[in-house]
Structures are given as C-alpha cells and as structure tokens.
Design a protein around this motif. Structure first.
Motif, short mmCIF file in Angstrom:
data_model
loop_
_atom_site.label_atom_id
_atom_site.label_comp_id
_atom_site.label_asym_id
_atom_site.label_seq_id
_atom_site.Cartn_x
_atom_site.Cartn_y
_atom_site.Cartn_z
N GLY A 45 0.82 -1.20 0.00
CA GLY A 45 0.00 0.00 0.00
C GLY A 45 0.85 1.25 0.00
O GLY A 45 2.09 1.20 0.10
N PHE A 46 0.19 2.40 -0.07
CA PHE A 46 0.91 3.67 -0.17
C PHE A 46 1.80 3.91 1.06
O PHE A 46 2.97 4.29 0.93
CB PHE A 46 -0.08 4.83 -0.32
CG PHE A 46 0.57 6.18 -0.21
CD1 PHE A 46 1.34 6.68 -1.25
CD2 PHE A 46 0.42 6.95 0.94
CE1 PHE A 46 1.94 7.93 -1.15
CE2 PHE A 46 1.02 8.19 1.05
CZ PHE A 46 1.78 8.68 0.00
N ALA A 47 1.27 3.72 2.25
CA ALA A 47 2.04 3.98 3.46
C ALA A 47 3.26 3.07 3.54
O ALA A 47 4.34 3.49 4.00
CB ALA A 47 1.16 3.80 4.69
N GLU A 48 3.12 1.82 3.08
CA GLU A 48 4.25 0.89 3.13
C GLU A 48 5.34 1.29 2.16
O GLU A 48 6.54 1.25 2.48
CB GLU A 48 3.75 -0.52 2.81
CG GLU A 48 2.80 -1.07 3.87
CD GLU A 48 2.18 -2.39 3.45
OE1 GLU A 48 2.16 -3.32 4.29
OE2 GLU A 48 1.73 -2.50 2.30
N VAL A 49 4.95 1.72 0.96
CA VAL A 49 5.94 2.20 -0.01
C VAL A 49 6.60 3.48 0.50
O VAL A 49 7.80 3.69 0.33
CB VAL A 49 5.29 2.43 -1.39
CG1 VAL A 49 6.27 3.07 -2.37
CG2 VAL A 49 4.77 1.11 -1.96
N ALA A 50 5.81 4.33 1.15
CA ALA A 50 6.37 5.57 1.71
C ALA A 50 7.41 5.26 2.78
O ALA A 50 8.42 5.98 2.91
CB ALA A 50 5.25 6.43 2.29
N LEU A 51 7.20 4.20 3.55
CA LEU A 51 8.20 3.81 4.56
C LEU A 51 9.49 3.39 3.88
O LEU A 51 10.59 3.78 4.32
CB LEU A 51 7.65 2.67 5.43
CG LEU A 51 8.62 2.15 6.49
CD1 LEU A 51 8.89 3.22 7.55
CD2 LEU A 51 8.07 0.88 7.15
N LEU A 52 9.39 2.58 2.82
CA LEU A 52 10.58 2.18 2.08
C LEU A 52 11.30 3.40 1.52
O LEU A 52 12.52 3.53 1.59
CB LEU A 52 10.20 1.23 0.94
CG LEU A 52 9.58 -0.12 1.33
CD1 LEU A 52 9.18 -0.90 0.08
CD2 LEU A 52 10.55 -0.94 2.17
N TYR A 53 10.51 4.30 0.94
CA TYR A 53 11.07 5.51 0.35
C TYR A 53 11.75 6.37 1.42
O TYR A 53 12.87 6.87 1.22
CB TYR A 53 9.96 6.31 -0.33
CG TYR A 53 10.44 7.57 -1.04
CD1 TYR A 53 10.61 7.58 -2.42
CD2 TYR A 53 10.70 8.74 -0.33
CE1 TYR A 53 11.04 8.73 -3.06
CE2 TYR A 53 11.14 9.88 -0.96
CZ TYR A 53 11.30 9.87 -2.33
OH TYR A 53 11.74 11.02 -2.96
N GLY A 54 11.09 6.56 2.55
CA GLY A 54 11.61 7.43 3.59
C GLY A 54 12.90 6.92 4.22
O GLY A 54 13.84 7.69 4.43
N THR A 55 12.97 5.64 4.51
CA THR A 55 14.18 5.08 5.14
C THR A 55 15.35 5.13 4.17
O THR A 55 16.45 5.56 4.54
CB THR A 55 13.93 3.64 5.60
OG1 THR A 55 13.36 2.86 4.52
CG2 THR A 55 12.98 3.60 6.78
N ALA A 56 15.12 4.71 2.93
CA ALA A 56 16.21 4.73 1.94
C ALA A 56 16.62 6.16 1.61
O ALA A 56 17.81 6.47 1.54
CB ALA A 56 15.77 4.00 0.67
N GLY A 57 15.63 7.04 1.42
CA GLY A 57 15.94 8.42 1.06
C GLY A 57 16.69 9.16 2.15
O GLY A 57 17.61 9.94 1.86
N THR A 58 16.32 8.95 3.41
CA THR A 58 17.01 9.62 4.51
C THR A 58 18.44 9.13 4.64
O THR A 58 19.38 9.94 4.79
CB THR A 58 16.26 9.38 5.83
OG1 THR A 58 14.91 9.84 5.71
CG2 THR A 58 16.95 10.12 6.97
N SER A 59 18.63 7.82 4.56
CA SER A 59 19.99 7.26 4.67
C SER A 59 20.88 7.76 3.53
O SER A 59 22.01 8.18 3.74
CB SER A 59 19.93 5.73 4.65
OG SER A 59 19.27 5.24 5.79
N PHE A 60 20.34 7.71 2.31
CA PHE A 60 21.13 8.16 1.17
C PHE A 60 21.41 9.66 1.25
O PHE A 60 22.50 10.12 0.92
CB PHE A 60 20.42 7.84 -0.14
CG PHE A 60 21.16 8.34 -1.34
CD1 PHE A 60 22.30 7.69 -1.79
CD2 PHE A 60 20.73 9.48 -2.02
CE1 PHE A 60 23.00 8.16 -2.89
CE2 PHE A 60 21.43 9.95 -3.12
CZ PHE A 60 22.57 9.29 -3.56
N GLY A 61 20.42 10.43 1.72
CA GLY A 61 20.61 11.88 1.82
C GLY A 61 21.74 12.24 2.77
O GLY A 61 22.56 13.12 2.46
N ILE A 62 21.80 11.58 3.93
CA ILE A 62 22.87 11.87 4.89
C ILE A 62 24.22 11.45 4.32
O ILE A 62 25.22 12.17 4.45
CB ILE A 62 22.60 11.16 6.23
CG1 ILE A 62 21.27 11.64 6.83
CG2 ILE A 62 23.74 11.40 7.21
CD1 ILE A 62 20.86 10.89 8.07
#
Length: 254
Positions: A45-62
């Motif tokens: 679902g949307f919230a689950e994909v958003a979790l994947l996106y958020g964890t990966a995006g935050t780690s890569f951003g730092i």
C-alpha cells in the motif's frame, strides 16, 4: 570553511536549499501519482511504499551530504590536484569528503525525513520496542552502507578516472531501487542487492520486518537485524580498497 562561504549569501543558500528539496520531492510525486491510479504496488500500500522511500531516502541523503564530494575523485586523480590534499597533515578521506561541501544537499535529507514521518503517521503497524528501536538503527546503518559504497566507488576512480557514472549507478541507482517494493523486481536483481551489493540491508529487510512481511529471496527473518554488521563489513572492504587506491596513485608528474 565551505559552510561559512555558503552562509555568506543566505538568500542564495535558502533558494538552493528549497530547490534541492523540491527537485528530490518530484521522485515522491511520481509515487503519489501512481497511487492516484492504483491501490497497491506489488502488494504494498501507499504507506508501506512511503516507509521504504523514507528510510532509503534519509539514509542516502545523509551519506550524500557527507560523502557526495567523493564523486570528483576521478577528476582530481586525472589533473593531479589530489597532490595538494596529500601534502596536508590530515586524513585524505576527510579532506576529499569535505572539499566543496554542499550544505544544499540537506534538502534531500529533509525531504526523506518528511516522507518517513508521514509514512509512520499513516501506517497501521503493531509497534513493539524492538520495531521502534530498529528504525533509527536502520537509518544509521543504511547511511554507513551508502557511505561505504561511495568510498568504494571513489577508490576505483584511482584506476578508472572517468567511471564516476558507473559508481553512481550503485548509489543514486541503488537509492531509487530501494524506494520501491522488492516484489516488483526480478528475483535475480533482488538476490544481487542482498548477497552481492548488500543495499537491501539499507531499508528493504528491516522495513519488511517492521511491516510484518516476509523477507525476499529466501532471506531469513533475523537478517533484518544484521544491518549494523553489514555496515561494518562494508566499511572494512571500502577501507581496504581506499588504501589500495592511495598506494597505486602516482600523480601526474611535472
């Protein structure tokens, strides 16, 4: 020095920071538009994909904020400007990573954190102390894994000065890959990011445990908790590659 230089023109910095945030947010806009037409993606679902996106995006951003300058290593080796760093009484890796430090990259970090918080608010998950602790550990471990891959990629530029885009395919490309559920990719590709280039430990495996979903590619459930160990191994491999690259450097002559 670079931060002081950036903050000397605060209006310009604010504009570039907002621009960086908006440009990276367009990646998430694609997901928003996609879920405007479908109810699920690969069973997620949307919230689950958003979790994947958020964890990966935050780690890569730092990781990109702290190590993003390493992608210029090929140019420094080619034109001999790396000699300047070698003459200074400071660790070479720290100097190269800090050179031309771009504080505007914090926009990517902020965007990833925003999506991550949004996902946590939307998710209907039975939280336990272990799952709560796993999330920050995942972000920190993912940052270290991405940073190690960046160092490893920069190390190869000692021999292949024009291969920066090849190394970017594992960092920027890996970040894009991890933003989507593993169920939409071929199993061979999923196994590759689990057993070869262990990017799956950045977000997929821990996030799937938090969501109560089975791990891909026959990976055992306990693999969700070994991200710190994988990060340590990646750092060791990257460190050996970096030292080998420095030993092979012969400058450009005069």
């Amino acid at each position: 020095m670079w931060i002081r230089s950036t903050m000397a023109y605060r209006a310009s910095f604010a504009l570039t920071l907002v621009t960086s945030f908006c440009v990276t947010f367009f990646d998430f806009v694609v997901i928003l538009l996609m879920f405007g037409q479908v109810k699920g993606l690969g069973g997620f679902g949307f919230a689950e994909v958003a979790l994947l996106y958020g964890t990966a995006g935050t780690s890569f951003g730092i990781a990109d904020l702290t190590m993003g300058s390493l992608q210029r290593m090929g140019k420094r080796v080619r034109d001999g400007s790396l000699d300047t760093f070698l003459m200074r009484p400071a660790p070479l890796l720290a100097q190269v990573a800090a050179d031309k430090f771009a504080l505007r990259r914090f926009g990517r970090v902020a965007q990833g954190l925003l999506v991550l918080v949004w996902a946590l608010l939307l998710l209907d998950v039975e939280w336990t102390p272990l799952k709560v602790l796993l999330l920050p550990v995942t972000v920190v471990s993912g940052t270290v894994i991405f940073a190690a891959v960046m160092v490893l990629g920069a190390s190869t530029l000692f021999w292949m000065q024009d291969a920066a885009e090849v190394t970017n395919s594992f960092t920027y490309g890996g970040n894009t890959l991890l933003q989507y559920p593993p169920t939409i990719f071929a199993q061979e590709l999923v196994r590759g990011v689990v057993y070869v280039v262990p990017l799956a430990f950045v977000s997929w495996l821990p996030a799937l445990y938090v969501l109560g979903r089975p791990a891909p590619a026959g990976v055992p459930e306990w693999a969700a908790f070994v991200s710190p160990l994988v990060a340590a191994v990646c750092c060791g491999v990257a460190g050996l590659a970096w030292r080998a690259g420095i030993r092979s450097y012969r400058s450009t002559g005069s």
